[in-house]
Design an enzyme around this catalytic site. Structure first.
Site, PDB file in Angstrom:
ATOM      1  N   LYS A 143      46.048 -42.667  57.836  1.00  0.00           N
ATOM      2  CA  LYS A 143      46.264 -41.418  58.574  1.00  0.00           C
ATOM      3  C   LYS A 143      44.966 -40.658  58.801  1.00  0.00           C
ATOM      4  CE  LYS A 143      51.108 -40.390  57.742  1.00  0.00           C
ATOM      5  NZ  LYS A 143      52.099 -39.454  57.290  1.00  0.00           N
ATOM      6  N   LYS A 175      53.310 -51.315  61.980  1.00  0.00           N
ATOM      7  CA  LYS A 175      54.570 -50.640  61.649  1.00  0.00           C
ATOM      8  C   LYS A 175      55.065 -49.809  62.828  1.00  0.00           C
ATOM      9  CE  LYS A 175      54.335 -46.948  59.092  1.00  0.00           C
ATOM     10  NZ  LYS A 175      54.094 -45.947  58.052  1.00  0.00           N
ATOM     11  N   LYS A 182      55.933 -43.015  64.501  1.00  0.00           N
ATOM     12  CA  LYS A 182      56.023 -41.922  65.474  1.00  0.00           C
ATOM     13  C   LYS A 182      54.646 -41.573  66.032  1.00  0.00           C
ATOM     14  CE  LYS A 182      56.586 -39.396  61.319  1.00  0.00           C
ATOM     15  NZ  LYS A 182      57.678 -39.182  60.437  1.00  0.00           N
TER      16      LYS A 182
HETATM   17  P1  TYM Z   1      58.384 -40.459  56.745  1.00  0.00           P
HETATM   18  O1  TYM Z   1      58.861 -39.154  57.226  1.00  0.00           O
HETATM   19  O2  TYM Z   1      57.140 -41.021  57.334  1.00  0.00           O
HETATM   20  O3  TYM Z   1      59.510 -41.552  56.924  1.00  0.00           O
HETATM   21  C1  TYM Z   1      60.842 -41.308  56.479  1.00  0.00           C
HETATM   22  C2  TYM Z   1      61.416 -42.613  55.925  1.00  0.00           C
HETATM   23  O4  TYM Z   1      61.393 -43.613  56.943  1.00  0.00           O
HETATM   24  C3  TYM Z   1      60.765 -44.798  56.438  1.00  0.00           C
HETATM   25  N1  TYM Z   1      60.066 -45.476  57.545  1.00  0.00           N
HETATM   26  C4  TYM Z   1      60.200 -46.775  57.820  1.00  0.00           C
HETATM   27  N2  TYM Z   1      60.960 -47.738  57.256  1.00  0.00           N
HETATM   28  C5  TYM Z   1      60.896 -48.972  57.797  1.00  0.00           C
HETATM   29  N3  TYM Z   1      60.125 -49.290  58.878  1.00  0.00           N
HETATM   30  C6  TYM Z   1      59.349 -48.358  59.467  1.00  0.00           C
HETATM   31  N4  TYM Z   1      58.620 -48.668  60.538  1.00  0.00           N
HETATM   32  C7  TYM Z   1      59.375 -47.024  58.942  1.00  0.00           C
HETATM   33  N5  TYM Z   1      58.755 -45.866  59.290  1.00  0.00           N
HETATM   34  C8  TYM Z   1      59.193 -44.936  58.415  1.00  0.00           C
HETATM   35  C9  TYM Z   1      59.794 -44.297  55.378  1.00  0.00           C
HETATM   36  O5  TYM Z   1      59.475 -45.310  54.457  1.00  0.00           O
HETATM   37  C10 TYM Z   1      60.573 -43.159  54.745  1.00  0.00           C
HETATM   38  O6  TYM Z   1      61.438 -43.651  53.747  1.00  0.00           O
HETATM   39  N6  TYM Z   1      56.304 -39.259  52.324  1.00  0.00           N
HETATM   40  C11 TYM Z   1      57.542 -39.544  53.014  1.00  0.00           C
HETATM   41  C12 TYM Z   1      58.535 -38.424  52.920  1.00  0.00           C
HETATM   42  C13 TYM Z   1      58.777 -37.879  51.557  1.00  0.00           C
HETATM   43  C14 TYM Z   1      59.592 -38.467  50.561  1.00  0.00           C
HETATM   44  C15 TYM Z   1      59.550 -37.570  49.467  1.00  0.00           C
HETATM   45  C16 TYM Z   1      60.309 -39.647  50.494  1.00  0.00           C
HETATM   46  C17 TYM Z   1      58.318 -36.704  51.065  1.00  0.00           C
HETATM   47  N7  TYM Z   1      58.765 -36.528  49.818  1.00  0.00           N
HETATM   48  C18 TYM Z   1      60.237 -37.847  48.269  1.00  0.00           C
HETATM   49  C19 TYM Z   1      60.976 -39.920  49.300  1.00  0.00           C
HETATM   50  C20 TYM Z   1      60.945 -39.034  48.232  1.00  0.00           C
HETATM   51  C21 TYM Z   1      57.263 -39.786  54.488  1.00  0.00           C
HETATM   52  O7  TYM Z   1      56.275 -39.317  55.016  1.00  0.00           O
HETATM   53  O8  TYM Z   1      58.262 -40.442  55.143  1.00  0.00           O
END
Ligand code: TYM
Length: 333
Positions: free
Chosen positions: A114, A198, A201
C-alpha cells in the site's frame, strides 16, 4: 463449539466480489451457526489511513452497512456497528502499540504494497494499522476471525501481541490470541485482468473486478472481457497449475455455487472458456443482482442504517469499554 467471531470491512467504496466471497459470505454462514456470537464492524478508523473525502466516507460507511444487511447479516443475530463510534478501539490500539515491535510491523507485506515506493510519505496510521486491527479483535475476546487470505499475516501479528502483553504483565490468557478462519478454497479472488494480482478496490481498472453494485450488463461485459488463456479447460485440478486466470474463473464459479473445484471441472473439462463465461455470468447475476438491488434500496433510508449502526455500537461499547478498563488496571493506571 460456540465461537466468538469478530471481523471488519473497510468502508472505502467499491466493495467487490473478493470481499464477498473471501469474507462476507463466511460472516453470514458463521452468524447462522448455532450459538456463535458474531460482531461485524465497518472499520472506518482504518479507512482514514488513506486520505478520504468526508462526504464520501459517510456514504461509504452506510454502503458497507447496507452490504452487510443485503448479504444476509441480521442485526438481531449479530452486532453490526462502525468502529469510530466505540472509543475503546482507539484507546486499546494505543496501549497495544506500546506492545507491538517495529520489527514486527516492518515485516507486514500489505504495508509495503500500500505504501508503494515512497514509504516516507505513507501515513503513520497506515504503518501501525495492524495494531488497530489487533485491538479490534482482542477487545471482544474474539476466538475466531473470518478473513480473506491477505489478512493472514495481520492475524499472526495479533497473536504475537496477545502473547507479549500476557507475558509482560504476567496475565495468562487475558488477551485471547484469535484463530484466523480462512476458507480452504477460494480465499483469494484474483483480478479479472491479471490472475497473479488480487482483486482489489484500488486497481485503476474497473474491469479487473466485479463490484457488488454492478448492473447485469456490466457483469456480462466484465466477464466477457476477463483474461483467459488459449487452452481448453482441463479435467483435473493439477492441470490448472500455471493457469492463474483459468483457476480464478473456475474458483469464482465454484465458490458461488458452493461446490468443490473438482465438481466444476467435471462440468466444464474439455470445453472452451466461452461456455464457462456464460454460466459464470449467470451465476454472478443470480447472486449479485438481488444484493445490488437491496443495497440501493437500503441506501434510500440512511436514518435506518445509522440507527442499526448506533444500536450495534452501544452493545459493542459495553464489551470493549470494559476490556480497556481491565487493560488499564493491569498496566497500573
Ligand atoms: P478489507 O476491507 O481490505 O477487506 C475486507 C475483507 O475482504 C477480504 N478480501 C478478499 N478476500 C479474497 N479475495 C480478495 N481479492 C479479497 N479482497 C479483500 C479481506 O481479506 C477481508 O477479510 N484490515 C482489514 C479489515 C479489518 C479487520 C479487523 C478484519 C480491520 N480490523 C479485525 C478482521 C478483524 C481490511 O483492510 O480488510
Amino acid at each position: 463449539m460456540a465461537k466468538k467471531i469478530f471481523s471488519g470491512v473497510q468502508p472505502t467504496g467499491n466493495l467487490h466480489l473478493g470481499n464477498y466471497l473471501g469474507a462476507i459470505k463466511n460472516f453470514v454462514e458463521l452468524q447462522n451457526e448455532k450459538d456463535n456470537n458474531c460482531i461485524y464492524c465497518v472499520v472506518d478508523l482504518h479507512a482514514i489511513t488513506l486520505k478520504q473525502d468526508p462526504k464520501e466516507l459517510k456514504n461509504n460507511i452506510r454502503e458497507t452497512a447496507a452490504t452487510f444487511l443485503a448479504s444476509g447479516l441480521n442485526p438481531n443475530k449479530s452486532i453490526l456497528f462502525n468502529q469510530s463510534l466505540v472509543p475503546a478501539h482507539s484507546e486499546g490500539s494505543w496501549i497495544l502499540s506500546c506492545i507491538g515491535r517495529m520489527g514486527w510491523l516492518n515485516r507486514m507485506t500489505q504495508f509495503k504494497e500500500k505504501a508503494g515506493k515512497d514509504k516516507e510519505k505513507a501515513s503513520v496510521g497506515l504503518y501501525i494499522y495492524p495494531i488497530l486491527m489487533a485491538a479490534d479483535i482482542m477487545l471482544y475476546d474474539a476466538t475466531h476471525v473470518p478473513v480473506g487470505d491477505d489478512q493472514k499475516q495481520h492475524l499472526e501479528l495479533c497473536r504475537d501481541i496477545a502473547q507479549k502483553f500476557n507475558n509482560d504483565y504476567n496475565v495468562e490468557d487475558f488477551l485471547v490470541p484469535p484463530e484466523p478462519l480462512i476458507q480452504k478454497q477460494f480465499s483469494r479472488i484474483m483480478s479479472l485482468k491479471d490472475g497473479s494480482k488480487k482483486m482489489s478496490k484500488s486497481d485503476v481498472s474497473d474491469l479487473s473486478r466485479i463490484n457488488l453494485k454492478d448492473s447485469k450488463d456490466l457483469i456480462i461485459n466484465k466477464i466477457k472481457k476477463a483474461k483467459t488463456d488459449p487452452h481448453p479447460i482441463p479435467n483435473i485440478v493439477e492441470e490448472l497449475e500455471n493457469r492463474p486466470e483459468a483457476e480464478n474463473l473456475l474458483g469464482i464459479y465454484s465458490s458461488l455455487k458452493n461446490q468443490n473445484i473438482n465438481t466444476t471441472l467435471k462440468e466444464f473439462g474439455g470445453k472452451n472458456f466461452s461456455e464457462l463465461k456464460t454460466n459464470l455470468s449467470e451465476q454472478l447475476i443470480d447472486k449479485i443482482s438481488p444484493m445490488a438491488k437491496e443495497i440501493n434500496k437500503l441506501l434510500n433510508d440512511p436514518a435506518y442504517l445509522d440507527k442499526i449502526l448506533l444500536d450495534g455500537a452501544e452493545k459493542a461499547n459495553d464489551i470493549a469499554e470494559n476490556k480497556v478498563k481491565e487493560m488499564k488496571k493491569i498496566i497500573g493506571f
